[in-house]
Design a protein around this motif. Sequence first.
Motif, PDB file in Angstrom:
ATOM      1  N   GLY A  58       0.829  -1.201   0.000  1.00 54.68           N
ATOM      2  CA  GLY A  58       0.000   0.000   0.000  1.00 54.68           C
ATOM      3  C   GLY A  58       0.865   1.253   0.000  1.00 54.68           C
ATOM      4  O   GLY A  58       2.108   1.183   0.011  1.00 54.68           O
ATOM      5  N   CYS A  59       0.206   2.394  -0.012  1.00 51.72           N
ATOM      6  CA  CYS A  59       0.902   3.680   0.004  1.00 51.72           C
ATOM      7  C   CYS A  59       0.714   4.323   1.377  1.00 51.72           C
ATOM      8  O   CYS A  59      -0.425   4.566   1.815  1.00 51.72           O
ATOM      9  N   PHE A  60       1.802   4.574   2.060  1.00 59.00           N
ATOM     10  CA  PHE A  60       1.757   5.138   3.410  1.00 59.00           C
ATOM     11  C   PHE A  60       2.768   6.281   3.490  1.00 59.00           C
ATOM     12  O   PHE A  60       3.933   6.104   3.127  1.00 59.00           O
ATOM     13  N   GLY A  61       2.301   7.429   3.934  1.00 61.04           N
ATOM     14  CA  GLY A  61       3.178   8.598   4.013  1.00 61.04           C
ATOM     15  C   GLY A  61       3.695   9.012   2.654  1.00 61.04           C
ATOM     16  O   GLY A  61       4.809   9.552   2.552  1.00 61.04           O
ATOM     17  N   GLY A  62       2.923   8.736   1.617  1.00 65.63           N
ATOM     18  CA  GLY A  62       3.330   9.095   0.266  1.00 65.63           C
ATOM     19  C   GLY A  62       4.306   8.140  -0.378  1.00 65.63           C
ATOM     20  O   GLY A  62       4.765   8.357  -1.500  1.00 65.63           O
ATOM     21  N   ILE A  63       4.627   7.013   0.319  1.00 64.14           N
ATOM     22  CA  ILE A  63       5.589   6.029  -0.187  1.00 64.14           C
ATOM     23  C   ILE A  63       4.859   4.716  -0.489  1.00 64.14           C
ATOM     24  O   ILE A  63       4.045   4.246   0.316  1.00 64.14           O
TER      25      ILE A  63
END
Length: 465
Positions: free
Chosen positions: A327-332
């Motif tokens: 997934g995408c977390f903190g834009g990463i």
Amino acid sequence: MIQTLRNRIVGKRVLILGFGREGRSTYQALKAAGGYAGLAVADQSPRDSSLEPEIPWFAGADHQKAAADFDLIFKSPGVVLDKGVEEALRKRLGDISLYLTSQTQEFFSRYRDQIIGITGTKGKSTTTTLLFHILKENGFPCLLAGNIGIPVFDVAGQMNEDTLVVCELSCHQLEYMTVSPRTAILTNIHEEHLDHYGSMEKYVASKKQVYLHQRPEDVFFCNSEDLPAAGEACGKLIPVYGMWFDKKPAGDDASGENAIKIWHKTIFYDSGIYRIPLEQTRLVGEHNCFDIGIAYAVCRKQGISDQDFTRALCTYEPLPHRLQYVGCFGGIKYYDDSISTICDTAIQALHSVEDADTILIGGMDRGIDYEELIRALYRYPKLHVILMEATGRRIDQEIRADYQDFPNPGRLYLTEHLEDAVKLAAEKTRPGRSCVLSPAAASYGIFKNFEERGEAFQELVKNGV
């Protein structure tokens, strides 16, 4: 299968060596078969409380020595046979197969004509589950078993005359085998398990058992880089040429039933051409085209049309921890490739995730050579390389000592454990780019297995460390 098993053990003193998942399965099957003169278990761990009290249990560091007092030993694949015990068994009559057997050996002896056996250092689980899924979706009576986590004795009761078994095989399951499946598949061989075998030659020898005992009417699909010596394979050999072709195959080299040729997303086989709809599948990376190519050839031999193959291929759900998008977390964007235990898989991960900005590497040190991976990192001069655990420390030391021209060495970061590596990755990875866990090392001694390592990574990512 029960009657066959009874005939094998009747009147004999039988020892189950190793009482994990397969050992427990063996115990239940032997009890159901009956007829043995005695039954016992040997395992390094203390006695399992679920075992009936009348069953002898040999535990501790010397538990394998109990084998000398039994007529037949069922060895679990996770057990490394002590050299002294193995020599003693061979000395008794010379042929260790008279005393040493396994679930796989007994099941294959009974059903080898119905088995598609798949082994390889990497790719065997994906090939196994993909092939099973496509056969099942197309109405074939088939079962999934083996190293995938399903002991073969657990599916024996579901076998009919027309049932196909798609069976993943580890090197440990194959090591002492004297029977090979009718359809054998070898995906590849890379440096692996040297902590157990001591040499690459012994590791390769275990893998060869998948085809060494085939018959002339059998079929053997083999990676073209790992072909057997002349005359070594008895079955019909079908080489599989991977996507490393510089140019598209043409003319007689493009097709034919004697070989499978895969060029990017195109399969050339049996005088036909199949375009892999990779973008319509859930599989990440072109390296999966190799596994798809093998599955395609096997399914074509079973009479499955291209249309039906495609329909099933596009509904296949990949196994976790194999370049799994977390997934995408903190834009990463985060990818879990915890299954990676060798250089080649980490290199494939970087090739597949084109916007990778950070890679996490390291685990238990088994002494494999990391030059291939280090050289590959030259091609990614802006990639942040976060190294951890014993192999991470070794790679860091080797680069700094032996690779003076390594581009931008300041992008190397040495951390202790996975938690530290994930925390640093969150700081170093640029927003909008990807972070990949592809350790190129085993998890043992740090985690229970690669699944636990992958789950820990996902948990750290989702919880923001």
